[in-house]
Motif scaffolding. Structure first.
Motif, mmCIF file in Angstrom:
data_model
loop_
_atom_site.group_PDB
_atom_site.id
_atom_site.type_symbol
_atom_site.label_atom_id
_atom_site.label_comp_id
_atom_site.label_asym_id
_atom_site.label_seq_id
_atom_site.Cartn_x
_atom_site.Cartn_y
_atom_site.Cartn_z
ATOM 1 N N CYS A 181 27.765 0.819 -42.015
ATOM 2 C CA CYS A 181 26.670 0.952 -41.054
ATOM 3 C C CYS A 181 27.263 0.784 -39.662
ATOM 4 N N TYR A 187 24.425 -5.820 -42.016
ATOM 5 C CA TYR A 187 24.019 -5.448 -43.376
ATOM 6 C C TYR A 187 25.098 -5.873 -44.358
ATOM 7 N N HIS A 213 22.360 3.043 -40.336
ATOM 8 C CA HIS A 213 22.191 2.183 -41.508
ATOM 9 C C HIS A 213 22.902 2.789 -42.723
#
Length: 377
Positions: A181, A187, A213
């Motif tokens: 990402c 994340y 993402h």
């Protein structure tokens, strides 16, 4: 605008325009500067490349409106990061082994040099749903490698990745997280604090632009960067269909050392590693000494720093030279905290500069202490 900066801006745009590993864009960039590739896309000038037909060109052109590469650069710079491209002194040349699938560029945050850190780096990967045994082994191996002056590279995921990063951080070592990402996206969210720590004490790296993402496809493509960037890959735990095995296969295909850690024969999470070792696709390792015996040799073959003269001190960057000046030549050496006081730099920056000096052959680490490498006469 300087030619390299124009090239950087064009590569930022192409980075938004295509997905990681786009071999069509990669072939194009092999023949033309990025500035010319962008112009060709805008003008509809399609070269005779396999896979580059009118439909693909139309797809590229459809994504052009609204792209603002200067804004992307400002966004990452405001976050303390940068976008490095081939031709920069920080670009790791071993990524060229990926051929047309080589990254267009890499977004990074942190103050260490990716090229220098990658010279002595090992990837530790494995299952996200790891066992307590796997997490313990990954942490121990990572700590042992860091204490020997090696940089630990992983993907900041749950399980083995997180244990590997934490092992290096726990002993004041250097670690690099290659993300699926944007470097400004934490994340998985459960590892947000770990990712923040890596960005301070180590380096965050991604092919994807800020704000992007992850998806399943991007995780698989991320693994090729981990494999190419490092001197070897160690799989600690992996089931038969684990994504970590794709990193190992990539490493093997790139002529990097591939290693595996055995687990209980009753554990499904070790079945993939066992199959890899049994097929001859990986070498069995049990501690950091066995790992460095393998990757140290291949590191010398691929980038021999010690066989030739090291860079003179007067060519070092000022901050690096200040840290080197503070490192004692005595057998006992000095800890990072003392070196920070003597150099007047923050401990995190001192640590990053020390790992650069290790890669250049100037200093060595012994436990928590650092000292100047003694030259044989």
């Amino acid at each position: 605008m300087a030619p390299q900066e124009s090239e950087r801006l064009a590569r930022v745009l192409l980075n938004r325009l295509s997905e990681p590993g786009d071999a069509v864009v990669g072939r194009w960039l092999r023949e033309l500067p990025a500035v010319e590739v962008v112009r060709a896309i805008r003008d509809g000038d399609v070269p005779d490349h396999p896979g580059l037909d009118s439909a693909r060109l139309a797809a590229y052109q459809a994504r052009l409106p609204g792209l603002a590469p200067a804004d992307d650069l400002k966004r990452v710079r405001d976050a303390g990061g940068r976008f490095i491209i081939p031709g920069d002194t920080e670009w790791p040349s071993q990524l060229d082994d990926l051929g047309d699938g080589r990254p267009i560029g890499l977004w990074t945050t942190g103050t260490g040099s990716l090229r220098l850190l990658a010279l002595r780096s090992v990837a530790l990967v494995g299952s996200r749903a790891c066992t307590a045994y796997g997490a313990h082994v990954a942490g121990e191996l990572s700590a042992q490698l860091a204490e020997r002056g090696w940089v630990v590279v992983s993907g900041a995921a749950y399980g083995i990745d997180a244990a590997a990063h934490r092992g290096a951080l726990a002993v004041g070592g250097m670690t690099v997280a290659v993300l699926a990402c944007g470097v400004d996206v934490a994340y998985p969210k459960g590892n947000a604090e770990l990712i923040r720590r890596i960005g301070v004490q180590g380096l965050l790296v991604s092919e994807l632009p800020p704000g992007e993402h992850p998806n399943r496809f991007r995780f698989v493509l991320r693994n090729r960067v981990i494999a190419a960037l490092t001197r070897g890959t160690v799989v600690v735990e992996a089931a038969l269909r684990s994504g970590a095995l794709s990193t190992a296969r990539r490493a093997r295909d790139l002529n990097r050392h591939t290693m595996g850690v055995a687990g209980p024969v009753t554990s499904e999470l070790s079945a993939g590693v066992h199959a890899l070792i049994r097929s001859g696709g990986a070498t069995l390792v049990t501690d950091a000494t066995e790992i460095t015996d393998l990757v140290g040799a291949i590191g010398d073959d691929l980038a021999p720093q010690r066989s030739g003269p090291v860079l003179p001190r007067d060519l070092l960057e000022p901050a690096v030279a200040r840290v080197l000046e503070a490192v004692p030549a005595t057998a006992e050496g000095a800890p990072v905290e003392r070196l920070a006081r003597q150099s007047g730099l923050p401990p995190d920056e001192v640590l990053q500069r020390l790992y650069e000096l290790v890669s250049l052959g100037f200093v060595e680490r012994h436990g928590a202490h650092w000292r100047v490498v003694r030259r044989r006469r």
